[in-house]
Design a protein around this motif. Structure first.
Motif, PDB file in Angstrom:
ATOM      1  N   PHE A   8      -3.844 -16.689 -20.658  1.00  0.00           N
ATOM      2  CA  PHE A   8      -4.966 -16.491 -21.165  1.00  0.00           C
ATOM      3  C   PHE A   8      -5.641 -17.818 -21.402  1.00  0.00           C
ATOM      4  O   PHE A   8      -6.922 -18.064 -21.266  1.00  0.00           O
ATOM      5  CB  PHE A   8      -4.915 -15.856 -22.559  1.00  0.00           C
ATOM      6  N   VAL A   9      -5.062 -18.927 -22.178  1.00  0.00           N
ATOM      7  CA  VAL A   9      -5.668 -20.146 -22.250  1.00  0.00           C
ATOM      8  C   VAL A   9      -6.185 -20.726 -20.639  1.00  0.00           C
ATOM      9  O   VAL A   9      -7.437 -21.206 -20.465  1.00  0.00           O
ATOM     10  CB  VAL A   9      -4.863 -21.092 -22.699  1.00  0.00           C
ATOM     11  N   THR A  10      -5.335 -20.470 -19.668  1.00  0.00           N
ATOM     12  CA  THR A  10      -5.556 -21.022 -18.432  1.00  0.00           C
ATOM     13  C   THR A  10      -6.803 -20.242 -17.993  1.00  0.00           C
ATOM     14  O   THR A  10      -7.743 -20.726 -17.367  1.00  0.00           O
ATOM     15  CB  THR A  10      -4.230 -20.728 -17.611  1.00  0.00           C
ATOM     16  N   GLY A  11      -6.732 -18.783 -18.454  1.00  0.00           N
ATOM     17  CA  GLY A  11      -7.929 -18.015 -17.557  1.00  0.00           C
ATOM     18  C   GLY A  11      -9.187 -18.267 -18.364  1.00  0.00           C
ATOM     19  O   GLY A  11     -10.298 -18.524 -17.719  1.00  0.00           O
ATOM     20  N   ILE A  12      -9.187 -18.931 -19.646  1.00  0.00           N
ATOM     21  CA  ILE A  12     -10.584 -19.487 -20.136  1.00  0.00           C
ATOM     22  C   ILE A  12     -11.008 -20.733 -19.538  1.00  0.00           C
ATOM     23  O   ILE A  12     -12.217 -20.547 -19.280  1.00  0.00           O
ATOM     24  CB  ILE A  12     -10.221 -19.716 -21.639  1.00  0.00           C
ATOM     25  N   LEU A  13     -10.004 -21.518 -19.217  1.00  0.00           N
ATOM     26  CA  LEU A  13     -10.590 -22.967 -18.611  1.00  0.00           C
ATOM     27  C   LEU A  13     -10.876 -22.560 -17.064  1.00  0.00           C
ATOM     28  O   LEU A  13     -12.055 -22.995 -16.617  1.00  0.00           O
ATOM     29  CB  LEU A  13      -9.201 -23.705 -18.469  1.00  0.00           C
ATOM     30  N   PHE A  14     -10.440 -21.651 -16.512  1.00  0.00           N
ATOM     31  CA  PHE A  14     -10.769 -21.127 -15.037  1.00  0.00           C
ATOM     32  C   PHE A  14     -12.282 -20.739 -14.936  1.00  0.00           C
ATOM     33  O   PHE A  14     -13.032 -20.983 -14.200  1.00  0.00           O
ATOM     34  CB  PHE A  14      -9.650 -20.041 -14.442  1.00  0.00           C
ATOM     35  N   VAL A  15     -12.488 -19.471 -16.083  1.00  0.00           N
ATOM     36  CA  VAL A  15     -13.818 -18.820 -16.158  1.00  0.00           C
ATOM     37  C   VAL A  15     -14.721 -19.974 -16.356  1.00  0.00           C
ATOM     38  O   VAL A  15     -16.106 -19.992 -15.801  1.00  0.00           O
ATOM     39  CB  VAL A  15     -13.791 -17.923 -16.941  1.00  0.00           C
TER      40      VAL A  15
END
Length: 325
Positions: A8-15
Motif C-alpha cells: 500500500f505504501v508502495t502504491g501511494i508512492l507510485f500514484v
C-alpha cells in the motif's frame, strides 16, 4: 528485524509519481467521472465499515472510562494543541500551508483496523481498542471540521460548515449506520472477505490521493515549497509521533493502568486514519490544488506509525509470550 514491503505504501508512492509525470491527464469529463467514482467508493468504504462493527464487541469495551477519555483526549485535544504550539514559528505563506496540513493531521480520528490488529499482536486490551478506534471515527465527523474551521479565515478556502457536515453525514455517517443496522445479517460475510474489502478501501484511497496530487502538480504548488520545509515536514511528523507516544506512556503509568491498557492507550492514541484523512480532505477541500499538500504530512505519519508501532507490537508480543511460558 527484517521489514516486509508494504504494498500500500508502495502504491501511494507510485500514484504520486504517476501524478507528477502525467499531471495533465485528468481534465473535464474525466475529472468529473473520477470524482463520482471516488464519492461512491467513499460511501461503500463506510458502509462496509458499519457492517464490520459488532454491537456486542463495542459494548464489551465500554467500561474503562479513564482509558477511553485518555485515548480520545490524545486524539482530538493533545495532537491539535501540540501542533498549535508551533504556529508562532511560521514566517511565510508556504510554511502556513504546511502548518495547516499538520493541523489537519492532528485533528483527524484514529484508525480502526490497524489499531485493533496491533493491540491484538501486543496482547493489549482488544475490546477497548475496538471501542475507541470505532467511536473515534464517528467523533471525528463532528470534531475535525470544527478544529479546521478555526483557521479557515487564514487560508484561501471557502469554508461552509453546514455544507461540510451535510456531505460528511451523507457520505460517511449514513453509510456507517446503514451498515450497522445490517450487521447481524451480513456481518459474518464481510468478516470472511475482510482482506478483499481492505484492498477495495486502499484502491479508493489511492484514487483520491492520485486526483489530489494531479491537481497540485498542475498548479505547481510544490514549486513554492523549499526543500528545507519539506525536510522539516518529515522530521516534524516523527517528533509529533514520539512526543504523543511517550506522553501517553507517562500518563498511563500515572493513572496506574495495567500493561494491557497502557498498550491500548499508546497504540490507539497515537494513530491517525489515512482513510478518514483522504475522505475528509476530499469533502473539506473539494477539488482545490492545496489538497495534495494537505495530505502529505498524513501520508508520512501513516508510514511512520505503521513501521514503529509494528516493531513495538512485535516486541510486546514476544515478551508477553515469554512471560506466559
Amino acid at each position: 528485524m527484517r521489514l516486509k514491503i508494504d504494498y500500500f505504501v508502495t502504491g501511494i508512492l507510485f500514484v504520486i509519481l504517476l501524478a507528477y509525470m502525467f499531471p495533465h491527464v485528468i481534465s473535464g469529463s474525466t475529472a468529473q467521472l473520477l470524482n463520482t467514482i471516488s464519492s461512491i467508493g467513499i460511501s461503500l468504504i463506510f458502509f462496509f465499515y458499519g457492517l464490520k462493527l459488532s454491537p456486542d464487541k463495542l459494548k464489551s469495551g465500554l467500561g474503562n472510562f479513564k482509558l477511553h477519555f485518555l485515548i480520545q483526549g490524545a486524539t482530538f485535544l493533545l495532537f491539535p494543541v501540540l501542533v498549535l504550539l508551533f504556529r508562532p514559528l511560521i514566517t511565510s505563506a508556504e510554511q502556513e500551508t504546511i502548518w495547516l496540513a499538520f493541523f489537519f493531521l492532528a485533528a483527524l480520528p484514529s484508525t480502526v483496523s490497524s489499531s485493533v490488529v496491533m493491540v491484538s499482536l501486543a496482547k493489549g486490551n482488544i475490546p477497548a481498542a475496538i471501542f475507541n478506534a470505532s467511536i473515534s471515527g464517528i467523533i471525528g465527523i463532528l470534531v475535525t471540521p470544527l478544529w479546521m474551521g478555526f483557521f479557515w479565515d487564514n487560508s484561501e478556502i471557502n469554508f461552509n460548515l453546514k455544507e461540510i457536515y451535510v456531505n460528511l453525514i451523507l457520505q460517511v455517517l449514513v453509510p456507517v449506520f446503514v451498515g450497522m443496522s445490517l450487521q447481524r445479517f451480513f456481518g459474518a460475510i464481510v468478516q470472511r472477505n475482510s482482506s478483499k474489502l481492505a484492498t477495495f478501501d486502499k484502491a479508493v484511497i489511492l484514487l483520491i490521493i492520485y486526483k489530489s496530487y494531479v491537481k497540485s502538480f498542475n498548479e505547481d504548488l510544490f514549486g513554492n515549497i523549499s526543500w528545507m520545509d519539506l525536510a522539516l515536514l518529515f522530521v516534524g511528523a516523527g517528533i509529533l509521533f514520539v512526543i504523543v507516544y511517550y506522553l501517553l506512556q507517562f500518563i498511563s503509568k500515572y493513572l496506574d493502568f495495567s500493561m494491557e491498557d497502557c498498550i491500548t492507550a499508546q497504540f490507539c492514541g497515537t494513530k491517525k486514519s489515512l482513510v478518514h484523512g483522504t475522505v475528509f480532505s476530499k469533502i473539506l477541500f473539494g477539488s482545490m490544488a492545496i489538497q495534495g499538500i494537505i495530505l502529505l504530512p498524513l501520508m508520512v505519519f501513516h508510514i511512520l506509525q505503521m513501521i514503529v508501532i509494528s516493531a513495538i507490537a512485535n516486541k510486546y508480543g514476544r515478551r508477553n509470550q515469554t512471560n506466559a511460558q
